[in-house]
Design an enzyme around this catalytic site. Sequence first.
Site, short mmCIF file in Angstrom:
data_model
loop_
_atom_site.label_atom_id
_atom_site.label_comp_id
_atom_site.label_asym_id
_atom_site.label_seq_id
_atom_site.Cartn_x
_atom_site.Cartn_y
_atom_site.Cartn_z
N ARG A 109 0.84 -1.22 0.00
CA ARG A 109 0.00 0.00 0.00
C ARG A 109 0.86 1.26 0.00
O ARG A 109 0.42 2.34 -0.37
CB ARG A 109 -1.00 -0.02 1.16
CG ARG A 109 -2.01 1.12 1.11
CD ARG A 109 -3.27 0.90 1.96
NE ARG A 109 -3.00 0.23 3.21
CZ ARG A 109 -2.40 0.79 4.27
NH1 ARG A 109 -1.99 2.05 4.20
NH2 ARG A 109 -2.19 0.09 5.36
N TYR A 144 -15.51 16.90 -16.73
CA TYR A 144 -15.97 15.52 -16.87
C TYR A 144 -17.17 15.30 -15.94
O TYR A 144 -17.16 15.75 -14.79
CB TYR A 144 -14.80 14.61 -16.49
CG TYR A 144 -15.05 13.15 -16.62
CD1 TYR A 144 -15.13 12.56 -17.87
CD2 TYR A 144 -15.18 12.33 -15.51
CE1 TYR A 144 -15.35 11.20 -18.00
CE2 TYR A 144 -15.39 10.98 -15.62
CZ TYR A 144 -15.48 10.43 -16.88
OH TYR A 144 -15.69 9.08 -17.00
N ASP A 153 -6.51 18.69 -15.08
CA ASP A 153 -6.79 17.35 -15.61
C ASP A 153 -6.34 17.37 -17.07
O ASP A 153 -6.96 18.01 -17.92
CB ASP A 153 -8.29 17.05 -15.49
CG ASP A 153 -8.66 15.67 -16.04
OD1 ASP A 153 -7.89 15.11 -16.85
OD2 ASP A 153 -9.74 15.17 -15.68
N LYS A 209 -7.31 6.23 -20.26
CA LYS A 209 -7.51 6.75 -21.62
C LYS A 209 -6.21 6.65 -22.42
O LYS A 209 -5.73 5.55 -22.64
CB LYS A 209 -8.05 8.18 -21.52
CG LYS A 209 -9.18 8.36 -20.50
CD LYS A 209 -10.47 7.68 -20.89
CE LYS A 209 -11.49 7.64 -19.77
NZ LYS A 209 -11.85 8.91 -19.18
C1 PLP Z 1 -12.32 9.33 -17.99
C2 PLP Z 1 -12.00 10.65 -17.42
C3 PLP Z 1 -11.93 10.84 -16.04
C4 PLP Z 1 -12.21 9.72 -15.05
O1 PLP Z 1 -11.24 8.74 -15.14
P1 PLP Z 1 -11.52 7.20 -14.70
O2 PLP Z 1 -10.22 6.55 -15.02
O3 PLP Z 1 -12.67 6.69 -15.49
O4 PLP Z 1 -11.81 7.22 -13.24
C5 PLP Z 1 -11.59 12.09 -15.57
N1 PLP Z 1 -11.35 13.12 -16.41
C6 PLP Z 1 -11.41 12.98 -17.75
C7 PLP Z 1 -11.13 14.14 -18.62
C8 PLP Z 1 -11.75 11.75 -18.30
O5 PLP Z 1 -11.83 11.61 -19.63
#
Ligand code: PLP
Length: 404
Positions: free
Chosen positions: A59, A119, A192, A217
Amino acid sequence: MTELHLNTKLIHTGEHDRADGRVVPTSTPIHSSTTYVYSSAAALDDAFAAGDTNVYYIRHGGPTTNQLEQVMTVAEGGRGAVACSSGMAAIYLAILAAGTPRGSMAPQPRHVLASHDLYGADHVLLRDFIATHGAQITYCDMCDMGQVAAQIEECEPDVVLVESISNPLLKIADIATIAKLARAADARLIVDATLTTPILQQPLQLGADIVVHSATKYLSGHGDALGGVAVARTSLVLDTLRNYAHTLGMNLGAFEARMISRGIKTLELRLHRQCASALYIATALEQHPAVKRVIYPGLTSHPQHAFAAAQFGGKFGGMIAFELAQDSREAAFKFMDALSLVLPATSLGDIYSMVTYPPLSSHRELSVDQRRAQGIGDGLIRLSVGIEDVDDILQDLTRALALL
Ligand SMILES: *Cc1c(COP(=O)(O)O)cnc(C)c1O
């Protein structure tokens, strides 16, 4: 040797370290061991004392996850990174760390200034988890610097949250300017950067405090691993991120870490292909009679085209949004059902080309009026361009459009 290029660093960082003269594997193995043995109790004591750069209990980090954290630290030019079980975990973690006053170890976000264009799950996170713990949330248009400056002055936020390129409308944030405004007001900026990746932009170099990615992604890129990463600019923020992630158990498992690290090695190849294909497809769709409007930063019709070109070194990302001439849910569904190569699936950034309809996925929580107020019409389709042959992708799209 001169400084290596980013792409080379993405391939080699944290792998096959031969410093101690031993024979080592070329690729970091998937270390599933939860614990580590040392030569003596005193050595184990030292490992605990040295903190989370050492391995003693999973962890607090293991060799496979640590390698992913190292490569992302180098990719973003940060002080260190924390790999998390999902992008949402990384965002939650980043908000907690950004909202921790200096000299404190307790997260107390007071006021989060967030972009309108976040998001979908971020809105739920802010409303149901951050606001309910006493923080105020204010939304603003992060493309309007006058509005950002005014809101920062009025709300005195301690946390500012923005996406580098928003989804699905592909608005581009001026991170350097927002970072300057946030810094002057003693607020911490979280970016982000899921849609840009370190290939197009490195937000920490523009003054952001924490950059987060949904590694699910583009970083992973193959649609087979869930994960997230938060990278910190300073060691103070890094220590806070680590402390919370390892206490709350937001860790990424070793298997996923390796899948994502493997994806990162081809990130530049994939993204360059996706950017080139997206520009080609966006240009073609703009001429199509069944399409009312195409939103893509690489088109001169995009209101921030020149800014995007300067920000991303002449590339514009792999995401396209477009509005069908028949502005309805029925037409959007008919179009998606008519595709045979491009997948109607909700994720993005994969090797597979995928379309989604934001009202059924990312923006499901919003009412029709809320969506329209954001500029998301009933015939809006979001396309994540994959790495298939570009003519095959375009042919599938135009064949489905012709059936409308
Ligand atoms: C998919 C996504 C998230 C969330 O990510 P997860 O891996 O599904 O938890 C956050 N921000 C953006 C821009 C995303 O495309």
